[in-house]
Motif scaffolding. Structure first.
Motif, PDB file in Angstrom:
ATOM      1  N   ALA A 101       0.828  -1.213   0.000  1.00  0.00           N
ATOM      2  CA  ALA A 101       0.000   0.000   0.000  1.00  0.00           C
ATOM      3  C   ALA A 101       0.862   1.264   0.000  1.00  0.00           C
ATOM      4  CB  ALA A 101      -0.931   0.000   1.210  1.00  0.00           C
ATOM      5  N   HIS A 102       1.926   1.274   0.797  1.00  0.00           N
ATOM      6  CA  HIS A 102       2.821   2.440   0.833  1.00  0.00           C
ATOM      7  C   HIS A 102       3.476   2.658  -0.524  1.00  0.00           C
ATOM      8  CE1 HIS A 102       2.648   3.565   5.032  1.00  0.00           C
ATOM      9  NE2 HIS A 102       2.942   2.342   5.435  1.00  0.00           N
ATOM     10  N   TRP A 103       3.929   1.568  -1.158  1.00  0.00           N
ATOM     11  CA  TRP A 103       4.616   1.691  -2.441  1.00  0.00           C
ATOM     12  C   TRP A 103       3.652   2.193  -3.510  1.00  0.00           C
ATOM     13  CZ3 TRP A 103       9.240   2.566  -3.836  1.00  0.00           C
ATOM     14  CH2 TRP A 103       9.659   2.385  -5.157  1.00  0.00           C
ATOM     15  N   ARG A 104       2.451   1.655  -3.530  1.00  0.00           N
ATOM     16  CA  ARG A 104       1.450   2.082  -4.513  1.00  0.00           C
ATOM     17  C   ARG A 104       1.145   3.569  -4.348  1.00  0.00           C
ATOM     18  NH1 ARG A 104      -1.792  -1.879  -4.021  1.00  0.00           N
ATOM     19  NH2 ARG A 104      -2.916  -1.066  -2.244  1.00  0.00           N
ATOM     20  N   ALA A 105       0.975   4.027  -3.108  1.00  0.00           N
ATOM     21  CA  ALA A 105       0.696   5.442  -2.847  1.00  0.00           C
ATOM     22  C   ALA A 105       1.870   6.310  -3.292  1.00  0.00           C
ATOM     23  CB  ALA A 105       0.401   5.666  -1.369  1.00  0.00           C
ATOM     24  N   TYR A 106       3.091   5.832  -3.060  1.00  0.00           N
ATOM     25  CA  TYR A 106       4.274   6.578  -3.487  1.00  0.00           C
ATOM     26  C   TYR A 106       4.307   6.719  -5.010  1.00  0.00           C
ATOM     27  CZ  TYR A 106       9.125   7.503  -4.713  1.00  0.00           C
ATOM     28  OH  TYR A 106      10.259   8.038  -5.273  1.00  0.00           O
ATOM     29  N   LEU A 107       4.066   5.615  -5.716  1.00  0.00           N
ATOM     30  CA  LEU A 107       4.074   5.655  -7.185  1.00  0.00           C
ATOM     31  C   LEU A 107       2.977   6.582  -7.712  1.00  0.00           C
ATOM     32  CD1 LEU A 107       4.784   1.922  -8.081  1.00  0.00           C
ATOM     33  CD2 LEU A 107       6.402   3.840  -8.058  1.00  0.00           C
ATOM     34  N   GLU A 108       1.827   6.598  -7.048  1.00  0.00           N
ATOM     35  CA  GLU A 108       0.744   7.503  -7.446  1.00  0.00           C
ATOM     36  C   GLU A 108       1.151   8.961  -7.228  1.00  0.00           C
ATOM     37  OE1 GLU A 108      -2.636   6.099  -5.231  1.00  0.00           O
ATOM     38  OE2 GLU A 108      -2.848   4.307  -6.482  1.00  0.00           O
ATOM     39  N   ASP A 109       1.831   9.247  -6.103  1.00  0.00           N
ATOM     40  CA  ASP A 109       2.318  10.609  -5.845  1.00  0.00           C
ATOM     41  C   ASP A 109       3.316  11.047  -6.916  1.00  0.00           C
ATOM     42  OD1 ASP A 109       0.779  10.881  -3.564  1.00  0.00           O
ATOM     43  OD2 ASP A 109       2.438  10.528  -2.164  1.00  0.00           O
ATOM     44  N   LEU A 110       4.243  10.138  -7.262  1.00  0.00           N
ATOM     45  CA  LEU A 110       5.209  10.464  -8.316  1.00  0.00           C
ATOM     46  C   LEU A 110       4.497  10.818  -9.611  1.00  0.00           C
ATOM     47  CD1 LEU A 110       8.058   7.764  -8.064  1.00  0.00           C
ATOM     48  CD2 LEU A 110       8.189  10.178  -7.418  1.00  0.00           C
ATOM     49  N   ALA A 111       3.553   9.981 -10.021  1.00  0.00           N
ATOM     50  CA  ALA A 111       2.838  10.190 -11.277  1.00  0.00           C
ATOM     51  C   ALA A 111       2.068  11.511 -11.252  1.00  0.00           C
ATOM     52  CB  ALA A 111       1.884   9.030 -11.552  1.00  0.00           C
ATOM     53  N   ALA A 112       1.414  11.801 -10.125  1.00  0.00           N
ATOM     54  CA  ALA A 112       0.617  13.018 -10.017  1.00  0.00           C
ATOM     55  C   ALA A 112       1.483  14.272 -10.108  1.00  0.00           C
ATOM     56  CB  ALA A 112      -0.170  13.011  -8.705  1.00  0.00           C
ATOM     57  N   GLN A 113       2.737  14.159  -9.682  1.00  0.00           N
ATOM     58  CA  GLN A 113       3.647  15.318  -9.693  1.00  0.00           C
ATOM     59  C   GLN A 113       4.577  15.325 -10.906  1.00  0.00           C
ATOM     60  OE1 GLN A 113       5.460  16.101  -5.785  1.00  0.00           O
ATOM     61  NE2 GLN A 113       3.979  14.645  -4.941  1.00  0.00           N
ATOM     62  N   GLY A 114       4.445  14.316 -11.759  1.00  0.00           N
ATOM     63  CA  GLY A 114       5.306  14.256 -12.932  1.00  0.00           C
ATOM     64  C   GLY A 114       6.764  13.943 -12.596  1.00  0.00           C
ATOM     65  N   LEU A 115       6.963  13.220 -11.517  1.00  0.00           N
ATOM     66  CA  LEU A 115       8.318  12.871 -11.079  1.00  0.00           C
ATOM     67  C   LEU A 115       8.628  11.437 -11.466  1.00  0.00           C
ATOM     68  CD1 LEU A 115       8.126  14.395  -7.487  1.00  0.00           C
ATOM     69  CD2 LEU A 115       9.235  15.397  -9.484  1.00  0.00           C
ATOM     70  N   SER A 116       9.916  11.079 -11.443  1.00  0.00           N
ATOM     71  CA  SER A 116      10.309   9.705 -11.756  1.00  0.00           C
ATOM     72  C   SER A 116      11.103   9.101 -10.615  1.00  0.00           C
ATOM     73  CB  SER A 116      11.124   9.656 -13.055  1.00  0.00           C
ATOM     74  OG  SER A 116      12.339  10.351 -12.881  1.00  0.00           O
ATOM     75  N   ARG A 117      11.137   7.783 -10.642  1.00  0.00           N
ATOM     76  CA  ARG A 117      11.874   7.065  -9.607  1.00  0.00           C
ATOM     77  C   ARG A 117      13.353   7.316  -9.765  1.00  0.00           C
ATOM     78  NH1 ARG A 117      10.633   1.119 -10.219  1.00  0.00           N
ATOM     79  NH2 ARG A 117      12.178   1.006  -8.607  1.00  0.00           N
TER      80      ARG A 117
END
Length: 117
Positions: A101-117
């Motif tokens: 759940a934490h990882w999924r939320a993190y990936l969603e935050d990245l996508a919403a902000q246009g950031l990459s891993r």
């Protein structure tokens, strides 16, 4: 229910994974990137819970060192120089139990902000 302290803590894959072993049948493998981007430091959480930001660009980060802090936490030292987050036993347990759940939320935050891993 009090804090649970792992019976064993070890790094593998040249610091790419932190293993927490609590006993037979209860072990967790936490990727360094996951721990780095969910750091409990002010960088990600802000001061007083305000002003934190999503940590990005850490896909290749490694854990260079692990130091105990009293009987309540670990200090993780990352190869990008970050070493200010104290990971309490309770926080590490939360990260272990709710990793997906934490990882999924993190990936969603990245996508919403246009950031990459």
């Amino acid at each position: 229910m009090g804090q649970r302290i792992p019976d064993e803590i070890r790094l593998s894959d040249a610091g790419a994974v932190l293993h927490l072993i609590y006993g037979p049948g209860e072990a967790y493998a936490l990727p360094a990137e996951y721990l780095r981007v969910l750091t409990p430091s002010a960088e990600a959480r802000g001061h007083g819970g305000q002003g934190g930001q999503t940590v990005s660009g850490k896909a290749g980060v490694r854990i260079a060192g692990v130091e105990p802090v009293g009987n309540y936490a670990l200090k993780l030292i990352f190869d990008d120089g970050h070493a200010t987050g104290l990971y309490t036993w309770d926080y590490l347990r939360e990260l272990s139990l709710d990793q997906e759940a934490h990882w999924r939320a993190y990936l969603e935050d990245l996508a919403a902000q246009g950031l990459s891993r």
